[in-house]
Design an enzyme around this catalytic site. Structure first.
Site, short mmCIF file in Angstrom:
data_model
loop_
_atom_site.label_atom_id
_atom_site.label_comp_id
_atom_site.label_asym_id
_atom_site.label_seq_id
_atom_site.Cartn_x
_atom_site.Cartn_y
_atom_site.Cartn_z
N HIS A 1 1.25 -1.29 -0.08
CA HIS A 1 0.17 -0.04 0.14
C HIS A 1 0.89 0.86 -0.02
CE1 HIS A 1 -3.45 1.87 0.06
NE2 HIS A 1 -4.03 1.75 1.58
N HIS B 1 -1.95 -2.61 -10.37
CA HIS B 1 -3.57 -1.57 -8.96
C HIS B 1 -4.25 -3.06 -9.15
CE1 HIS B 1 -5.51 1.61 -7.00
NE2 HIS B 1 -4.46 1.73 -6.61
N ASP C 1 3.08 5.45 -7.27
CA ASP C 1 3.82 4.98 -6.63
C ASP C 1 5.11 4.96 -7.35
OD1 ASP C 1 2.72 5.86 -3.77
OD2 ASP C 1 2.24 3.36 -3.98
N1 CMC Z 1 4.44 -7.20 -10.54
C1 CMC Z 1 4.19 -8.15 -11.56
N2 CMC Z 1 3.44 -9.49 -11.46
C2 CMC Z 1 2.29 -8.44 -10.93
C3 CMC Z 1 1.82 -7.43 -9.55
C4 CMC Z 1 3.36 -6.53 -10.30
N3 CMC Z 1 3.72 -5.71 -9.81
N4 CMC Z 1 1.13 -7.28 -9.87
C5 CMC Z 1 0.06 -8.17 -10.35
N5 CMC Z 1 0.89 -9.12 -10.77
C6 CMC Z 1 0.12 -10.19 -11.37
C7 CMC Z 1 -0.19 -11.14 -10.50
O1 CMC Z 1 1.01 -11.91 -9.80
C8 CMC Z 1 -1.09 -11.73 -10.75
O2 CMC Z 1 -0.28 -13.03 -11.53
P1 CMC Z 1 -1.65 -14.39 -12.09
O3 CMC Z 1 -2.81 -13.67 -12.63
O4 CMC Z 1 -1.03 -14.89 -13.28
O5 CMC Z 1 -0.61 -15.12 -10.93
C9 CMC Z 1 -1.71 -10.29 -11.48
O6 CMC Z 1 -1.01 -10.30 -12.14
C10 CMC Z 1 -2.95 -10.70 -10.51
O7 CMC Z 1 -1.62 -10.28 -8.74
P2 CMC Z 1 -2.54 -9.99 -7.81
O8 CMC Z 1 -1.98 -9.84 -6.48
O9 CMC Z 1 -4.04 -10.81 -7.38
O10 CMC Z 1 -3.26 -8.42 -8.15
P3 CMC Z 1 -4.15 -7.41 -6.78
O11 CMC Z 1 -5.12 -6.38 -7.62
O12 CMC Z 1 -4.40 -8.23 -5.89
O13 CMC Z 1 -3.11 -6.47 -6.77
C11 CMC Z 1 -1.82 -4.93 -6.06
C12 CMC Z 1 -2.86 -5.61 -6.69
C13 CMC Z 1 -0.67 -2.98 -6.41
C14 CMC Z 1 -1.03 -4.99 -4.74
C15 CMC Z 1 -0.06 -5.81 -6.95
O14 CMC Z 1 -0.21 -5.26 -7.92
C16 CMC Z 1 0.69 -5.33 -6.60
O15 CMC Z 1 1.48 -6.08 -5.86
N6 CMC Z 1 1.91 -4.01 -7.14
C17 CMC Z 1 3.10 -3.65 -6.36
C18 CMC Z 1 2.73 -3.02 -5.63
C19 CMC Z 1 2.60 -1.65 -5.74
O16 CMC Z 1 3.02 -0.83 -6.61
N7 CMC Z 1 1.80 -1.29 -4.29
C20 CMC Z 1 1.22 0.55 -4.85
C21 CMC Z 1 -0.34 0.29 -5.59
S1 CMC Z 1 -0.86 2.19 -6.18
C22 CMC Z 1 -1.07 2.52 -4.31
C23 CMC Z 1 -1.46 2.22 -3.30
O17 CMC Z 1 -3.79 2.07 -3.86
O18 CMC Z 1 -0.97 1.88 -2.33
#
Ligand code: CMC
Length: 431
Positions: A268, A307, A363
């Site tokens: 986050h 996201h 970010d």
């Molecule tokens: N790099 C590589 N693969 C990713 C990433 C990433 N940053 N984010 C998601 N994926 C892949 C994940 O591995 C999964 O792949 P598969 O379906 O093949 O297993 C798929 O995309 C869906 O991922 P998820 O974890 O189910 O998606 P989510 O909606 O739960 O996660 C997130 C959202 C923001 C936590 C995630 O994209 C992430 O960890 N990003 C990196 C951390 C980041 O930049 N966070 C800041 C978010 S913006 C500020 C805020 O709101 O706080």
């Protein structure tokens, strides 16, 4: 008769139920009528991480993640970033309308007058170890503020609420600046309210008794835009925490402390810190392809990408990218920007990121700007928490005034043992 309902047939019983649709939603509690036996609890929906559950109705922030749209109270974020200020947006989020000149003046002066913190709070901040993470100090200090203002517990009193809002928005930058100054072993700078919200914050962080000290206007404007862009983002994890904790009718300081703790997590508010560490780890443009391969192999995530809501470019990321160049004009370029730009270019063309609809989020560039402004990396989540407090407080007020809201209390699907007898320790098999 309206057709705005679902007709659900339970094949276990062959009974059909009518579930009304309001605002394109069904009420989860309407599912409870679906039972096999009269004494059944009734059907629930299972939704870990609230992927498809609206826990409130809200008129504060609108996001269309497919089309890169973000609006505060109907105003597009791009227009606000260009024409407004953080404090004006905070007013807009909390009161629902843009302020008149008189209202803005009153609001600004109220908040700026509450920038001073109690000396006892200064002592609390000073009592942390020299290397304490500033986010830990912020969370603890905000929680401690509830002991300074016990009337904050009157959450139904509109006047008391408003006063705590001024205090929280006014004092957060001071707590953050004091935490920073303790860390670097320098004396505190008491607020100078003539410098404006972001300008005063930079002054408190930076001033060292220089003659004719001025904060560069481009830097205070850049920080103000960063604050504005981070002010609210509908039901993100920390805001959902604010609402859940606030639903117990606890004072807003305790609820903001809890929301700040949620924001501290690397998925986050900790993400821009993680982006910077990632860019430093990559180290050079030539190392990017290998790093991207490792991300695709599932070894790590590309921080600052992806996201839960945006499945296209985060509109805040585009604005921040422009702000970065304004900052570099004052500070000189940051070598990490070249790595970031190339990483973005490669990722946006790569099949993995395209098919997973992973785009830069807010970010991805904010950490680079903050580093260029010489903020230490662990101050980054603090710089997110300060403006997000405006959104938390707007959502807190909306939640308190919403007659549909009660104490937050999710259900569970129990998957453990049925009842079983206690086994005395001497009769248990050794592990
Ligand atoms: N790099 C590589 N693969 C990713 C990433 C990433 N940053 N984010 C998601 N994926 C892949 C994940 O591995 C999964 O792949 P598969 O379906 O093949 O297993 C798929 O995309 C869906 O991922 P998820 O974890 O189910 O998606 P989510 O909606 O739960 O996660 C997130 C959202 C923001 C936590 C995630 O994209 C992430 O960890 N990003 C990196 C951390 C980041 O930049 N966070 C800041 C978010 S913006 C500020 C805020 O709101 O706080």
């Amino acid at each position: 008769m309206s057709n705005n309902y679902l007709s659900i047939t339970d094949r276990r019983t062959e009974k059909t139920y009518r579930i009304d649709i309001v605002d394109d939603c069904i009420r989860a509690t309407d599912l409870r009528q679906i039972k096999v036996r009269p004494d059944d609890f009734g059907m629930m929906s299972y939704d870990p991480a609230y992927m498809n559950t609206a826990a409130c109705s809200s008129s504060i922030t609108y996001i269309d993640g497919e089309n890169s749209i973000l609006r505060y109270r109907g105003y597009p974020i791009e227009e606000l970033a260009e024409k407004s200020t953080f404090l004006e947006c905070a007013y807009l989020l909390i009161y629902g309308e843009l302020p008149t000149a008189e209202q803005l003046d009153h609001w600004t002066s109220r908040i700026m007058r509450h920038t001073y913190i109690h000396e006892n709070l200064t002592q609390i901040i000073e009592s942390f170890r020299y290397d304490a993470h500033p986010m830990g100090i912020l969370i603890s200090s905000v929680a401690a503020m509830s002991t300074f203002h016990p009337e904050a517990r009157n959450v139904d009193d509109a006047e008391a609420r408003e006063k705590q809002i001024w205090r929280i928005l006014g004092k957060l930058p001071t707590i953050a600046a004091f935490a920073y100054r303790v860390r670097i072993g320098r004396p505190h700078n008491y607020p100078d309210i003539s410098r404006g919200y972001a300008g005063n914050f930079l002054y408190m962080l930076d001033y060292m008794n220089e003659r004719d000290y001025e904060v560069a206007p481009a830097l205070s404007r850049a920080l103000d835009v960063l604050f504005l862009l981070h002010a609210d983002h509908e039901q993100n994890c920390s805001t959902a925490t604010m609402r859940a904790v606030g639903s117990t009718q606890v004072d807003p300081y305790s609820a903001v402390a809890a929301a700040s703790a949620a924001l501290f997590g690397p998925l986050h508010g900790g993400a821009n810190e993680a982006v910077l560490r990632m860019l430093e780890q990559i180290g050079s443009v030539s190392a990017i392809p290998e790093y991207v391969e490792r991300v695709k192999n599932g070894e790590m995530r590309l921080m600052g990408f992806g996201h839960r809501i945006y499945t296209s470019y985060d509109p805040r990321a585009s604005i921040i990218k422009k702000v970065a160049y304004d900052v570099f004009e004052v500070t000189g370029s940051n070598q990490l920007i070249d790595i970031a730009l190339e990483l973005e270019r490669i990722a946006l063309e790569d099949e993995y990121f395209v098919s997973h609809r992973l785009y830069p989020n807010v970010d991805f560039y904010s950490g680079i700007i903050l580093q260029a402004m010489r903020f230490p990396t662990d101050m980054f989540p603090v710089l997110f928490a300060i403006p997000r407090a405006a959104g938390w407080l707007a959502q807190w007020i909306e939640m308190l005034d919403d007659p549909a809201q009660k104490i937050a209390r999710p259900r569970q699907v129990y998957t453990g043992y049925e009842q079983r007898p206690y086994v005395p320790v001497e009769e248990r098999a050794s592990a």
